[in-house]
Design a protein around this motif. Structure first.
Motif, PDB file in Angstrom:
ATOM      1  N   UNK A 192      41.082  29.750  46.036  1.00 20.66           N
ATOM      2  CA  UNK A 192      40.192  30.153  44.945  1.00 20.66           C
ATOM      3  C   UNK A 192      39.694  31.571  45.221  1.00 20.66           C
ATOM      4  N   UNK A 193      39.712  32.422  44.193  1.00 19.54           N
ATOM      5  CA  UNK A 193      39.268  33.802  44.323  1.00 19.54           C
ATOM      6  C   UNK A 193      37.760  33.851  44.512  1.00 19.54           C
ATOM      7  N   UNK A 194      37.313  34.628  45.493  1.00 17.94           N
ATOM      8  CA  UNK A 194      35.878  34.760  45.726  1.00 17.94           C
ATOM      9  C   UNK A 194      35.264  35.701  44.699  1.00 17.94           C
ATOM     10  N   UNK A 195      34.015  35.466  44.369  1.00 19.08           N
ATOM     11  CA  UNK A 195      33.303  36.292  43.396  1.00 19.08           C
ATOM     12  C   UNK A 195      32.843  37.580  44.065  1.00 19.08           C
ATOM     13  N   UNK A 196      33.142  38.742  43.480  1.00 19.22           N
ATOM     14  CA  UNK A 196      32.690  40.006  44.077  1.00 19.22           C
ATOM     15  C   UNK A 196      31.197  40.194  43.905  1.00 19.22           C
ATOM     16  N   UNK A 197      30.653  41.122  44.635  1.00 19.15           N
ATOM     17  CA  UNK A 197      29.265  41.518  44.460  1.00 19.15           C
ATOM     18  C   UNK A 197      29.103  42.201  43.103  1.00 19.15           C
ATOM     19  N   UNK A 198      27.885  42.253  42.612  1.00 14.45           N
ATOM     20  CA  UNK A 198      27.622  42.794  41.282  1.00 14.45           C
ATOM     21  C   UNK A 198      26.733  44.028  41.355  1.00 14.45           C
ATOM     22  N   UNK A 199      26.978  44.956  40.441  1.00 16.91           N
ATOM     23  CA  UNK A 199      26.146  46.154  40.314  1.00 16.91           C
ATOM     24  C   UNK A 199      25.853  46.379  38.836  1.00 16.91           C
TER      25      UNK A 199
END
Length: 274
Positions: free
Chosen positions: A1-8
């Motif tokens: 499963x693809x991990x969720x990136x950080x958000x900006x």
């Protein structure tokens, strides 16, 4: 499963020419591996020759955008760009407090005080400049003005290293945790030296002066690169140093577009993902 990136999150105006504003922020976020969120403040009519006009987004729509993404998706770091009016600035500041973004929280906040055109002319009225000083700067982890914005905000004209230090000290009095006084507009200097300080630590980051007229969106790209690194957990000095290297390459890879000033380019990152 693809991990969720950080958000900006970018809180800024659009650029119909695609080289600055939220467009520059989003492509910089993408190039640095973070997911970009947007609260649009204004729609500009512009191209490579300059800004021909703009329409403000209603204040309640600006603040609703911030709340919508912060409450659902979460924000790991945020930045501002063009905020247009004192009313928008004051509303954004209040909303950032409500969603716990800013220097007294766990979510870093970068203020790029977009207040001057490429030719150095003021883009904001004095009441909006004062709102930046009193509402945004005290909430900021870092502020990133160019030298024309430094002059408009502090009255200090930077001509050398001594006046650059004086400008940084004047900016810190407005309450931000860190200030970055960029030296790109010191055109007579052999190198581009940016001064980063929190009042006790003083760092000079030097880089080459690149011979190009295509620098549109450079300030936005620098600030959003810093925000990207902060979103991924870097401290301020590390984030600024990483962004300095990123923007240098973007300026090196800048391209002509239209009859005026072309944009800096993060496209090199597509071929060099590391």
């Amino acid at each position: 499963m693809t991990s969720t990136p950080r958000t900006a999150l970018t809180i800024a105006g659009s650029d119909s020419g695609g080289g600055a504003g939220v467009q520059a922020d989003l492509r910089t976020f993408f190039a640095n591996g973070v997911h970009g969120l947007v609260a649009l403040t204004a729609v500009t009519v512009q191209n490579s020759l300059g800004v021909q006009g703009f329409s403000e987004i209603p204040v309640d729509v600006v603040t609703a955008q911030i709340k919508a993404v912060a409450e659902d998706m979460g924000v790991n770091a945020a930045k501002t760009g063009m905020l247009a009016t004192a009313e928008i600035i004051q509303a954004v500041a209040k909303t950032l407090d409500e969603v716990h973004i800013g220097r007294t929280t766990d979510t870093p906040f970068v203020v790029d005080p977009v207040a001057a055109s490429m030719t150095g002319h003021a883009l904001l009225r004095e009441e909006a400049l004062e709102a930046i000083r009193t509402e945004l700067f005290p909430r900021a982890t870092l502020v990133t003005p160019n030298l024309d914005e430094v002059r408009l905000l502090t009255g200090v004209t930077v001509t050398d290293a001594t006046s650059q230090r004086a400008a940084a000290e004047a900016l810190l009095e407005f309450g931000s945790q860190w200030v970055l006084v960029k030296g790109g507009h010191l055109y007579d200097a052999a190198d581009c030296v940016d001064l980063l300080t929190d009042g006790s630590t003083v760092l000079e980051l030097s880089g080459p002066r690149i011979d190009t007229e295509n620098t549109h969106g450079g300030g936005d790209t620098m600030a959003s690169a810093i925000t990207s690194s902060l979103a991924k957990g870097a401290d301020v000095p590390t984030a600024v140093a990483e962004a300095k290297r990123f923007i240098e390459r973007c300026v090196q890879e800048a391209y002509p577009l239209g009859a005026g000033v072309g944009p800096v380019s993060p496209f090199w990152r597509l071929a060099n993902p590391q």
